[in-house]
Design an enzyme around this catalytic site. Sequence first.
Site, mmCIF file in Angstrom:
data_model
loop_
_atom_site.group_PDB
_atom_site.id
_atom_site.type_symbol
_atom_site.label_atom_id
_atom_site.label_comp_id
_atom_site.label_asym_id
_atom_site.label_seq_id
_atom_site.Cartn_x
_atom_site.Cartn_y
_atom_site.Cartn_z
ATOM 1 N N GLU A 134 0.851 -1.191 0.000
ATOM 2 C CA GLU A 134 0.000 0.000 0.000
ATOM 3 C C GLU A 134 0.883 1.235 0.000
ATOM 4 O O GLU A 134 1.846 1.287 0.764
ATOM 5 C CB GLU A 134 -0.920 0.041 1.219
ATOM 6 N N ALA A 267 1.287 -0.192 10.896
ATOM 7 C CA ALA A 267 0.984 -1.582 10.560
ATOM 8 C C ALA A 267 0.219 -1.607 9.252
ATOM 9 O O ALA A 267 -0.228 -0.571 8.771
ATOM 10 C CB ALA A 267 0.152 -2.230 11.662
ATOM 11 N N GLU A 269 -2.656 -3.962 6.792
ATOM 12 C CA GLU A 269 -3.730 -4.956 6.876
ATOM 13 C C GLU A 269 -3.737 -5.999 5.758
ATOM 14 O O GLU A 269 -4.801 -6.540 5.438
ATOM 15 C CB GLU A 269 -5.075 -4.225 6.866
ATOM 16 N N GLU A 303 -6.130 -3.058 12.353
ATOM 17 C CA GLU A 303 -5.733 -3.856 11.183
ATOM 18 C C GLU A 303 -6.669 -5.048 11.014
ATOM 19 O O GLU A 303 -7.030 -5.412 9.895
ATOM 20 C CB GLU A 303 -4.275 -4.318 11.289
ATOM 21 N N HIS A 306 -9.903 -4.050 9.381
ATOM 22 C CA HIS A 306 -9.779 -3.814 7.945
ATOM 23 C C HIS A 306 -10.192 -5.043 7.131
ATOM 24 O O HIS A 306 -10.496 -4.919 5.941
ATOM 25 C CB HIS A 306 -8.325 -3.482 7.577
HETATM 26 N N1 TRP Z 1 -3.298 0.869 5.641
HETATM 27 C C1 TRP Z 1 -2.376 1.050 6.733
HETATM 28 C C2 TRP Z 1 -3.218 1.299 7.943
HETATM 29 O O1 TRP Z 1 -4.011 1.714 8.275
HETATM 30 C C3 TRP Z 1 -1.482 2.234 6.590
HETATM 31 C C4 TRP Z 1 -0.148 1.955 5.997
HETATM 32 C C5 TRP Z 1 0.642 0.926 6.251
HETATM 33 C C6 TRP Z 1 0.568 2.764 5.098
HETATM 34 N N2 TRP Z 1 1.794 1.042 5.565
HETATM 35 C C7 TRP Z 1 1.779 2.139 4.848
HETATM 36 C C8 TRP Z 1 0.306 3.951 4.489
HETATM 37 C C9 TRP Z 1 2.723 2.688 3.995
HETATM 38 C C10 TRP Z 1 1.240 4.499 3.624
HETATM 39 C C11 TRP Z 1 2.435 3.863 3.386
HETATM 40 O O2 TRP Z 1 -3.593 1.078 8.737
HETATM 41 ZN ZN ZN Z 2 -5.973 1.622 8.424
#
Ligand code: TRP
Ligand code: ZN
Length: 867
Positions: A134, A267, A269, A303, A306
């Site tokens: 992500e 973290a 998900e 997480e 999610h």
């Molecule tokens: N989706 C992740 C969270 O909520 C956020 C995240 C994890 C993220 N790693 C990342 C965002 C790297 C940007 C870049 O909880």
């Molecule tokens: Zn999140």
Amino acid sequence: MSRVEAETPRVRLSDYAPPDFLVDRVALRFRLDPGATRVTARIAFRPNPDRRGAPAPRDLLLDGRNLVLHAARIDGAAVPPEALRQGPEGLRVAAAWLPEGDFVWEAETEVAPEANTALEGLYISRGMYCTQCEAQGFRKITFYPDRPDVMAPFRVRIEGDAPVLLSNGNLLGSGPGWAEWEDPFPKPSYLFALVAGDLRAVEDRFKTRSGRDVLLQIWVRPGDEPRCGYAMDALKRAMAWDETEYGREYDLDRFMIVVVDDFNAGAMENKGLNVFNSRYVLASPDTATDSDYKSIEAIVAHEYFHNWTGNRITCRDWFQLCLKEGLTVFRDQQFSSDQRGAGVKRIEDVIRLRATQFREDASPLAHPVRPEEYIEINNFYTATVYEKGAEVIGMLRRIVGPETYARALDLYFDRHDGQACTIEDWLRVFEDASGRDLTQFARWYSQAGTPHVTARGTWEGGLFTLALAQSTAPTAGQPRKAPLLIPVACALFDPETGAPLTETVLELSRERQDFTWDLPARPVVSLLRGFSAPVILSGPAGGNGGAFLLAHETDPFSKWQAGRSLALGILAKTSADPGAAPDPDYLAALARVAEDPALAPDYRALLLDLPSLEEAIAHLVESGRIPDPLALHHARRRLEAAIADSLGPRLRHLYDAHGLDGPYSPDAAAAGHRALRGCALALITAQDAEAALAATHFAAADNMTERMAALSLLVGRNRAEAALAAFRAAWRDDRLVLDKWFAVQAAHSPPETAVATVEALTRDPDFDWQNPNRFRALIGTFANANLAAFHAADGAGYRLLADWLIRLDPVNPQTTARMTSAFATWRSFDAGRQALIRGELRRLGARPGLSRDTGEMVERLLREADG
Ligand code: TRP
Ligand code: ZN
């Protein structure tokens, strides 16, 4: 046009078009090697029947960055070089070479995980392979339509020397040097994950309510197994909670969490294989504080949640990020609230919202909860998307009521399971469930900036009139703001008895609106109870000021806010006039709540805690004044001493009464006693004659919470030399604890010495600056939590931050770009500081080869300055 714009186009929500090709299945094969990992991808494509109006035939566009392409085949036949065009952002396969209907694309690519310091894509963290996809990291692993509206089931074969080889989903089989995984749930590429290394699992099981037996694993380095107990417990509680509160069950045979030391965020998900920054899993009483335990519980839950809000239902495009993040934050807040107590949780969330999101909204970085354009999406994982996104859902729930909210969520899961959705889809389930038109409410998603609400009360001839008004200041690209639908929870109190006469939620929908009540006397008004909307409230009837509400309010948030407003008023006044005495009514009211046995200890600790320097600065700015951080710092110190004087021996009594016997337990009740005792300690040691108690407390502490409470006071009072040395000697091999050793000095060193202290710490052999946790612990903490020093009038603090951002950018653009936001408040300060900060931003912005991430941030931060 700036250099950044010239090189990288802006992505716009209004340009969204469905993908030309959909993916039916993905099979990946990894042959792991630190310097040259081979990835073979077989991807079954199908022309998108929904791609209406697009000119045919269509080229196949695959995203891909830093990939070496060794071979490409379509339906088994090699693709000739003239059919392919590879650029820095991806690969184009000419339509003429594509079969009419479905086809299988196969590519063999090579990447170098050991050279990947950006921690995006496939990288190595202390000998362990790990991925972070992500938002757009999958394109650094193989060529792919790397966008969340392309969802597919994945099969993954991993070959390598590592004893443990993990990917998403269920394990199909494994042997020496290989493992095969299958994730049957179609997912976007950003949820892909792979992990390989010498890892050990801490295992448990969870039986879902329909009887599915789920294997739970937390994978850590050998030796870290004893520190996983709390995270595992939190996971099981989160799984049970999502079943009872949202009717959501887990859907695979196993759920894994992997712990890594090098990670850009908290973290991630990934489906069935969450990856966690070690600081949000590993905990023992000796190494983690109460606040660490609280974060672990919240993030493990976040997480996990999610899995339904993000994974089963994902985002159509990255502009819809709040669809998953706002909702999942809202859910984790509800969970923590249920686990630990609603009143305190709400206050903590509001403190955080104001410190991060209000600050962002008041800065050149202001953007809507659903942004409309970006250059680098990683720059939009913000407090506005996450925290304000959660507030918007809280307002929605308040407006439609909890039963309708529950029905709307059931409808959301029913209607959209397996889809990639938009905010329009989300709002439609609420319209359908409630029968309400939410057109005006939807502006919360598109309009940036924090609304100001003012209130004026008049009582005449038995009629009380409350006049509310709203306005939102212009933000970048949005010069004019339309009125929002603002739920204002309100109570009117009998001024004689202190009893509530009326409790209601007012819906403020116009710029000005009057609300009236027949009342025999003028009431005391309490507005925005429970912080019912993310707005700034001011005005005579709305300030919630006054010892009256601190004494009589029954809403925990508003009672706390009453005291907070008084403290902020005192700080504003005494920073400008150091001789002014703090309001005696405030001191007297504080003395009463400190000892009120009807109030829980954790809540009393919040009532006694003074606003942070950051909050005091924001308060001055909101009322149109220019803050002097150093003067506010000293005013805060004087107020602490005045409270200590006024409470006198009662503080010592609090300190003694809230000491706990027996072994440390991280539960909320025990943590509350420690928090209140820590407050008492801070106030006691604010008096010079009593400063020695901090050292005594440090020496006697048998857990990290009390140790850190004492250590931060010692550092702030310049008496920490011995304690810092002892702490370091005891924990020199523990990375997470060593982060605390750096952070406590960065945050609490007195303004006169902090810059020199931080500079000296950057030369410490343990300042491993390429590790994001360590970098944030020292540089990030200094810039965000020691504002009196960071804003030193000579610019030394600004220079220090800019120097380190310049150094980090080529190594890790994401972490660099995020930390530029420490400069976001520059417009709040005097002309001298403004010029210094702009100078540092220009210096950073002018670096040759500056990353797209940091380039966009610098450009946004400066945009109002340079017109
Ligand atoms: N989706 C992740 C969270 O909520 C956020 C995240 C994890 C993220 N790693 C990342 C965002 C790297 C940007 C870049 O909880
Ligand atoms: Zn999140």
